[in-house]
Design a protein around this motif. Structure first.
Motif, PDB file in Angstrom:
ATOM      1  N   PHE A  42       0.698  -1.177   0.025  1.00  0.00           N
ATOM      2  CA  PHE A  42      -0.028  -0.030  -0.069  1.00  0.00           C
ATOM      3  C   PHE A  42       1.075   1.244   0.069  1.00  0.00           C
ATOM      4  N   GLN A 101      -3.454   8.990   0.759  1.00  0.00           N
ATOM      5  CA  GLN A 101      -3.898   7.746   1.095  1.00  0.00           C
ATOM      6  C   GLN A 101      -5.220   7.273   0.174  1.00  0.00           C
ATOM      7  N   LYS A 102      -6.036   8.384   0.035  1.00  0.00           N
ATOM      8  CA  LYS A 102      -7.363   8.443  -0.353  1.00  0.00           C
ATOM      9  C   LYS A 102      -7.515   7.584  -1.658  1.00  0.00           C
ATOM     10  N   ARG A 135      -5.303   5.789  -3.165  1.00  0.00           N
ATOM     11  CA  ARG A 135      -4.755   4.428  -3.041  1.00  0.00           C
ATOM     12  C   ARG A 135      -5.617   3.367  -2.160  1.00  0.00           C
ATOM     13  N   GLN A 136      -6.400   4.024  -1.235  1.00  0.00           N
ATOM     14  CA  GLN A 136      -7.497   3.177  -0.692  1.00  0.00           C
ATOM     15  C   GLN A 136      -8.519   2.624  -1.738  1.00  0.00           C
ATOM     16  N   GLU A 137      -8.788   3.392  -2.457  1.00  0.00           N
ATOM     17  CA  GLU A 137     -10.001   3.015  -3.456  1.00  0.00           C
ATOM     18  C   GLU A 137      -9.570   2.081  -4.378  1.00  0.00           C
ATOM     19  N   ILE A 164      -8.069  -0.916   5.523  1.00  0.00           N
ATOM     20  CA  ILE A 164      -8.593   0.376   4.844  1.00  0.00           C
ATOM     21  C   ILE A 164      -9.210   1.270   6.185  1.00  0.00           C
ATOM     22  N   SER A 165     -10.146   0.409   6.898  1.00  0.00           N
ATOM     23  CA  SER A 165     -11.182   1.083   7.949  1.00  0.00           C
ATOM     24  C   SER A 165     -10.226   1.267   8.883  1.00  0.00           C
ATOM     25  N   MET A 208      -7.119   2.596   8.736  1.00  0.00           N
ATOM     26  CA  MET A 208      -6.599   3.841   8.112  1.00  0.00           C
ATOM     27  C   MET A 208      -7.527   4.876   8.233  1.00  0.00           C
ATOM     28  N   ARG A 209      -8.989   4.579   7.902  1.00  0.00           N
ATOM     29  CA  ARG A 209      -9.840   5.741   7.752  1.00  0.00           C
ATOM     30  C   ARG A 209     -10.009   6.251   8.986  1.00  0.00           C
TER      31      ARG A 209
END
Ligand code: SAM
Length: 255
Positions: free
Chosen positions: A17, A207-208, A210-212, A228-229, A231-232
């Motif tokens: 990631f 990061q946004k 990259r998360q998608e 991912i959750s 990180m959010r």
């Protein structure tokens, strides 16, 4: 509910990631240079170690703002490969070398370095343990400069206290960390907090996308969804509690 620890996600997934991103932790070239300005006497004979260097954003800032030779070390080979490619692209390959290794078992000589640098990484082995171990690799009058998660206040809301006690159980106040630096054999030279832009513009916003991408690539993968959750949630907590904690640059001189 028990919080999940970031270390519990697969190391390889986290690194896949983050290696595509410019930075793997909060920071900026401006703050790297601000810290560098507290350090005297670097020349083209000087040697710097950058520990937990990731893909080397701060390594390149150090190389471009000194004449020193830099050894950058990280546990993850993918980051080191990328760092060495970047050094070559920037024409810095004669002074910058990335190597794979662990910062709690350094493959260096005693008193080899004039400066040991580490941004966003010392918590992996512990602030006090890291400062103690690294001191042996510094020349007398050499410097250490690290960023480390720290509390800004004596008290804070339970939600954020619990999150950080889980992620970095040793997290403490700036005053306490400065006293640990003194206890481990350094003269504290400076400590300053990283501005919010280091977290928001250089860490959470990149990061946004990259998360998608990751959620699409690993569709249905529960480990990735949990990562991912996590990180959010980290970004959401920062937006609500940033007055209570952040990264602090600690700079010390070996006695
Ligand atoms: N310094 C980079 C930056 O600020 O962008 C990376 C910071 S990232 C938050 C932490 C880094 O420490 C990761 O690259 C990780 O692979 C590395 N790391 C974790 N444990 C380590 C260890 N024991 N030895 C060396 N590197 C380690």
């Amino acid at each position: 509910m028990e919080e999940i620890k970031i270390h519990e996600f697969e190391f390889a997934l986290i690194n896949e990631f983050f290696t595509e991103l410019e930075r793997q932790g909060p920071g900026s070239p401006e703050e790297t240079i601000r810290a560098l300005n507290f350090i005297g006497n670097l020349s083209n004979k000087s040697k710097i170690a950058d520990l937990g260097c990731g893909t080397g954003s701060q390594t390149m800032a150090l190389a471009q703002n000194t004449e020193a030779t830099i050894t950058a070390l990280d546990l993850y080979a993918g980051s080191i490969d990328k760092l060495n490619v970047t050094a070559k692209k920037l024409g810095l390959q004669n002074r910058v070398k990335g190597i794979v290794g662990s910062m709690d078992n350094l493959p260096f000589q005693n008193e080899e370095f004039d400066l040991i640098w580490s941004e966003g990484a010392i918590a992996n082995i512990g602030f006090e343990k890291g400062l103690n171990h690294w001191k042996g690799f510094l020349k007398k009058d050499g410097y250490v400069a690290v960023t480390y998660e720290s509390w800004f206040t004596d008290e804070r809301p339970a939600e954020i206290e619990k999150w950080w006690m889980n992620a970095v159980p040793e997290i403490s106040t700036i005053g306490h960390n400065i006293s640990l630096m003194q206890k481990t054999g350094y003269i504290p030279v400076a400590a300053f907090t990283l501005p919010e832009s280091c977290w928001i513009d250089n860490y959470f916003i990149p990061q946004k996308t990259r998360q998608e991408e990751f959620l699409k690539k690993y569709v249905g993968n529960k480990t990735v969804e949990n990562m991912i959750s996590f990180m959010r949630r980290e970004a959401d907590l920062y937006s609500r509690y940033k007055q209570y904690y952040g990264y602090v640059f600690y700079i010390g001189k070996k006695i």
